[in-house]
Write a protein that holds these residues in place. Structure first.
Motif, PDB file in Angstrom:
ATOM      1  N   GLY A 121       3.714  -3.317   6.831  1.00  5.26           N
ATOM      2  CA  GLY A 121       2.855  -4.383   7.319  1.00  5.26           C
ATOM      3  C   GLY A 121       1.391  -4.005   7.292  1.00  5.26           C
ATOM      4  N   SER A 122       1.094  -2.747   7.053  1.00  8.25           N
ATOM      5  CA  SER A 122      -0.285  -2.261   7.012  1.00  8.25           C
ATOM      6  C   SER A 122      -0.544  -1.588   5.675  1.00  8.25           C
ATOM      7  CB  SER A 122      -0.535  -1.261   8.139  1.00  8.25           C
ATOM      8  OG  SER A 122      -1.702  -0.499   7.911  1.00  8.25           O
ATOM      9  N   GLY A 123      -1.577  -2.026   4.970  1.00 10.12           N
ATOM     10  CA  GLY A 123      -1.912  -1.423   3.696  1.00 10.12           C
ATOM     11  C   GLY A 123      -2.397   0.006   3.837  1.00 10.12           C
ATOM     12  N   ALA A 124      -3.300   0.236   4.779  1.00  6.83           N
ATOM     13  CA  ALA A 124      -3.836   1.585   4.967  1.00  6.83           C
ATOM     14  C   ALA A 124      -2.736   2.564   5.345  1.00  6.83           C
ATOM     15  CB  ALA A 124      -4.928   1.575   6.039  1.00  6.83           C
ATOM     16  N   THR A 125      -1.812   2.122   6.203  1.00  6.91           N
ATOM     17  CA  THR A 125      -0.712   3.000   6.604  1.00  6.91           C
ATOM     18  C   THR A 125       0.171   3.335   5.411  1.00  6.91           C
ATOM     19  OG1 THR A 125      -0.737   2.127   8.850  1.00  6.91           O
ATOM     20  CG2 THR A 125       1.264   3.242   8.146  1.00  6.91           C
ATOM     21  N   ALA A 126       0.387   2.373   4.520  1.00 11.51           N
ATOM     22  CA  ALA A 126       1.151   2.655   3.299  1.00 11.51           C
ATOM     23  C   ALA A 126       0.462   3.742   2.474  1.00 11.51           C
ATOM     24  CB  ALA A 126       1.321   1.380   2.476  1.00 11.51           C
ATOM     25  N   VAL A 127      -0.861   3.661   2.358  1.00 12.39           N
ATOM     26  CA  VAL A 127      -1.615   4.681   1.622  1.00 12.39           C
ATOM     27  C   VAL A 127      -1.464   6.042   2.288  1.00 12.39           C
ATOM     28  CG1 VAL A 127      -3.918   5.443   0.926  1.00 12.39           C
ATOM     29  CG2 VAL A 127      -3.281   3.041   0.694  1.00 12.39           C
ATOM     30  N   PHE A 128      -1.601   6.076   3.625  1.00 12.02           N
ATOM     31  CA  PHE A 128      -1.514   7.351   4.347  1.00 12.02           C
ATOM     32  C   PHE A 128      -0.115   7.962   4.205  1.00 12.02           C
ATOM     33  CE2 PHE A 128      -4.777   5.403   7.483  1.00 12.02           C
ATOM     34  CZ  PHE A 128      -5.786   5.599   6.561  1.00 12.02           C
ATOM     35  N   ILE A 129       0.916   7.115   4.199  1.00  9.35           N
ATOM     36  CA  ILE A 129       2.278   7.611   4.039  1.00  9.35           C
ATOM     37  C   ILE A 129       2.446   8.225   2.652  1.00  9.35           C
ATOM     38  CG2 ILE A 129       4.689   6.876   3.798  1.00  9.35           C
ATOM     39  CD1 ILE A 129       4.119   4.871   6.095  1.00  9.35           C
ATOM     40  N   MET A 130       1.936   7.567   1.633  1.00 10.80           N
ATOM     41  CA  MET A 130       2.023   8.134   0.283  1.00 10.80           C
ATOM     42  C   MET A 130       1.235   9.423   0.180  1.00 10.80           C
ATOM     43  SD  MET A 130       1.992   4.897  -2.370  1.00 10.80           S
ATOM     44  CE  MET A 130       0.597   4.001  -1.655  1.00 10.80           C
ATOM     45  N   GLU A 131       0.022   9.438   0.733  1.00 11.88           N
ATOM     46  CA  GLU A 131      -0.809  10.642   0.670  1.00 11.88           C
ATOM     47  C   GLU A 131      -0.127  11.836   1.313  1.00 11.88           C
ATOM     48  OE1 GLU A 131      -5.368  10.417   0.759  1.00 11.88           O
ATOM     49  OE2 GLU A 131      -4.727   8.866   2.182  1.00 11.88           O
ATOM     50  N   ALA A 132       0.522  11.603   2.455  1.00 12.35           N
ATOM     51  CA  ALA A 132       1.181  12.703   3.160  1.00 12.35           C
ATOM     52  C   ALA A 132       2.509  13.064   2.524  1.00 12.35           C
ATOM     53  CB  ALA A 132       1.388  12.323   4.627  1.00 12.35           C
ATOM     54  N   GLY A 133       3.171  12.101   1.906  1.00 12.62           N
ATOM     55  CA  GLY A 133       4.491  12.352   1.339  1.00 12.62           C
ATOM     56  C   GLY A 133       4.463  13.097   0.025  1.00 12.62           C
ATOM     57  N   ILE A 134       3.483  12.824  -0.810  1.00 12.23           N
ATOM     58  CA  ILE A 134       3.436  13.431  -2.141  1.00 12.23           C
ATOM     59  C   ILE A 134       3.404  14.960  -2.081  1.00 12.23           C
ATOM     60  CG2 ILE A 134       2.015  13.681  -4.225  1.00 12.23           C
ATOM     61  CD1 ILE A 134       1.260  10.666  -3.835  1.00 12.23           C
ATOM     62  N   PRO A 135       2.572  15.593  -1.226  1.00 12.65           N
ATOM     63  CA  PRO A 135       2.572  17.064  -1.184  1.00 12.65           C
ATOM     64  C   PRO A 135       3.885  17.668  -0.687  1.00 12.65           C
ATOM     65  CG  PRO A 135       0.573  16.169  -0.174  1.00 12.65           C
ATOM     66  CD  PRO A 135       1.503  15.026  -0.369  1.00 12.65           C
ATOM     67  N   LEU A 136       4.704  16.872   0.016  1.00 14.93           N
ATOM     68  CA  LEU A 136       5.997  17.375   0.488  1.00 14.93           C
ATOM     69  C   LEU A 136       7.054  17.342  -0.609  1.00 14.93           C
ATOM     70  CD1 LEU A 136       6.206  15.522   3.936  1.00 14.93           C
ATOM     71  CD2 LEU A 136       5.369  17.844   3.504  1.00 14.93           C
ATOM     72  N   GLY A 137       6.789  16.582  -1.675  1.00 15.62           N
ATOM     73  CA  GLY A 137       7.770  16.397  -2.728  1.00 15.62           C
ATOM     74  C   GLY A 137       8.498  15.077  -2.634  1.00 15.62           C
ATOM     75  N   ILE A 138       8.101  14.216  -1.684  1.00 18.95           N
ATOM     76  CA  ILE A 138       8.729  12.903  -1.548  1.00 18.95           C
ATOM     77  C   ILE A 138       8.273  12.005  -2.688  1.00 18.95           C
ATOM     78  CG2 ILE A 138       8.833  10.809  -0.123  1.00 18.95           C
ATOM     79  CD1 ILE A 138       8.652  12.593   2.320  1.00 18.95           C
ATOM     80  N   LYS A 139       9.219  11.302  -3.279  1.00 18.65           N
ATOM     81  CA  LYS A 139       8.920  10.387  -4.378  1.00 18.65           C
ATOM     82  C   LYS A 139       9.087   8.948  -3.901  1.00 18.65           C
ATOM     83  CE  LYS A 139      10.069  13.549  -8.142  1.00 18.65           C
ATOM     84  NZ  LYS A 139      10.076  14.740  -7.308  1.00 18.65           N
ATOM     85  N   PHE A 140       8.391   8.039  -4.571  1.00 17.40           N
ATOM     86  CA  PHE A 140       8.422   6.626  -4.218  1.00 17.40           C
ATOM     87  C   PHE A 140       8.886   5.812  -5.419  1.00 17.40           C
ATOM     88  CE2 PHE A 140       5.467   8.667  -1.384  1.00 17.40           C
ATOM     89  CZ  PHE A 140       5.782   8.109  -0.147  1.00 17.40           C
ATOM     90  N   ALA A 141       9.611   4.734  -5.135  1.00 13.92           N
ATOM     91  CA  ALA A 141      10.102   3.838  -6.180  1.00 13.92           C
ATOM     92  C   ALA A 141       9.274   2.560  -6.229  1.00 13.92           C
ATOM     93  CB  ALA A 141      11.575   3.505  -5.942  1.00 13.92           C
ATOM     94  N   ASN A 142       9.146   1.889  -5.090  1.00 14.32           N
ATOM     95  CA  ASN A 142       8.383   0.646  -4.970  1.00 14.32           C
ATOM     96  C   ASN A 142       7.617   0.660  -3.656  1.00 14.32           C
ATOM     97  OD1 ASN A 142       9.681  -1.105  -7.258  1.00 14.32           O
ATOM     98  ND2 ASN A 142      11.419  -0.274  -6.114  1.00 14.32           N
TER      99      ASN A 142
END
Length: 464
Positions: A159-180
């Protein structure tokens, strides 16, 4: 939700520009640099060409177009949507502009009018006040980073665009991948629940993401959320969610952010339990749960802690125990045999501490004992960092192999994100995910374990 939103053959950016520091410019660049193979149009009365694309002065001049992404003032959006639906057969819209329902009553009225036009046309609307949509067909967001998309990564609905960005930013260095990634913003027409409904009704286990991450500031359709979350989980999908806005201050912040309506925290937790959703309180917890989802399922409460760092083991033991998991004693003849393979001073009592001088071979032996000899152990957490004195890549290679071949889940805590930065990157490149903090893992793992399966019957709905 429709095919024109998910896989359009043509896209127009209304308000695109050459300035990639502005939303319309960055959005156009992301589309140009990304996976989109269809026709890409731009509308801006000030230019003939923008970023190498022919530019139209007015939406009336456009050919027919599947998806329109609006990066123009809220006051101009209504007319553009009206023209596109009536004359250009446009069936999908993303409005990234703010100044709608989150701003004032006039903005709320404006977004309601736009939604009515879209509904009448049988079209789909994402937003307004969002970052857009990111999938393998096109990169329809005005933000960065753009992660390398993986169909078996996580679907993120926010529901929040900025939060989506922050989640991706924090997830990528952990090795988490995203589909959509779906950022619904004010959800004038399409809500988080609606996206989840579409993903459920069209779910293909062979091609679709098995993990869904949700960030909600309001739950306007609790029955829909319960129905489709539970349905997906019964199909083998794992879901974790943050529901923000539970205190007076949070409720006020959410209302000014996306116009969200408050929901009681107690009833939200009850709803999540009925659905089988893992409740999370922060981005860090959400990503930790997502990381746990990527590993083998924990089927019992007994955890072996394997470490060369005593302090980390103590903190992890405290966190796991506080959450209701067990760190049972390991003793008997097999334990005595195991300690004979380790350096003097090592302990296998659990935590299994094989000292700062412990080797990759010793780690492999310990894991094999926990897998095959200690039947009361259900899972392992391996904590292995580096003081920066020697290369630990061989340790992580052994850990990687054991994680693949062992039936019991193994959760890797690799805390030396500076000293072992290169080695951790190699570990992530093997397809694994890292838990850099043992206490965060220790708090999240019990929550995943204790979250029940969705209720099979039609349960009584909590009043939201």
């Amino acid at each position: 939700m429709n095919k024109y939103l998910l896989n359009p053959s043509s896209i127009v950016v209304i308000g695109g520009s050459n300035d990639i520091k502005k939303p319309g410019g960055k959005l156009l660049k992301n589309l140009s640099d990304g996976a989109f193979k269809g026709e890409l149009f731009v509308v801006n009365p000030s230019y003939d060409v923008i970023q190498g694309h022919a530019c139209y002065a007015n939406v009336n001049d456009l050919p027919q177009v599947d998806l329109a992404i609006l990066a123009i003032p809220a006051s101009s959006s209504l007319e553009a949507v009206s023209v596109l639906t009536k004359h250009k057969n446009t069936k999908a819209f993303i409005i990234i502009s703010a100044g709608f329902g989150e701003a004032d009553e006039h903005g709320k009225k404006l977004e309601h009018e736009i939604a009515e036009i879209v509904n009448k046309a049988g079209a789909c609307l994402i937003g307004p006040n969002c970052i857009g949509v990111l999938n393998s067909n096109y990169h329809g967001v005005f933000t960065s980073p753009i992660p390398s998309l993986d169909p078996k990564g996580c679907d993120l609905i926010s529901g929040s665009g900025a939060t989506a960005v922050f989640i991706m930013e924090a997830g990528i260095p952990l090795g988490i991948k995203f589909a959509n990634v779906f950022s619904v913003g004010n959800a004038a027409q399409t809500s988080v629940e609606d996206v989840l409904e579409y993903l459920d009704e069209n779910y293909n286990p062979e091609t679709d993401s098995p993990i869904k991450l949700l960030y909600l500031e309001t739950i306007s359709q609790p029955r829909k959320l319960l129905k489709h979350a539970a349905s997906l989980i019964r199909k083998g999908v794992k879901i974790a969610a943050i529901k923000a806005g539970s205190t007076d201050a949070g409720i006020r912040a959410a209302a000014s952010h996306t116009g969200a309506i408050a929901n009681s925290d107690v009833t939200v937790r009850a709803l999540f339990r009925k659905a089988g959703i893992v409740y999370c309180s922060s981005r860090e917890e959400l990503l930790t749960v997502a990381s746990i989802f990527n590993y083998k399922r924990l089927s019992g409460k007994n955890i072996a802690i394997i470490t060369h760092a005593g302090g980390s083991a103590v903190m992890l033991a405290d966190a796991l125990s506080a959450g209701g998991l067990n760190i049972p004693a390991i003793d008997g003849p097999e334990a005595k045999k195991l300690v004979s393979f380790l350096y003097p001073g090592s302990s296998v009592a659990n935590p299994i501490d094989f000292l700062a001088t412990g080797t990759a071979d010793q780690l492999g032996i310990i894991i094999d004992y926990c897998e095959h000899k200690f039947d009361h152990i259900d899972a392992m957490v391996v904590v292995f960092g580096s003081p920066g004195l020697f290369d630990v890549e061989n340790v992580y290679q052994v850990l990687s192999v054991k994680m693949d071949v062992c039936k019991k889940p193994i959760f890797p805590v690799l805390p030396s994100v500076i000293n072992a930065q290169r080695e951790i990157k190699c570990f992530l490149d093997m397809g694994h995910i890292n838990f850099p903090d043992e206490v965060v893992l220790g708090r999240a793992l019990p929550e995943v374990y204790k979250t029940p399966a969705p209720m099979l019957a039609n349960p009584e709905m909590p009043i939201l």
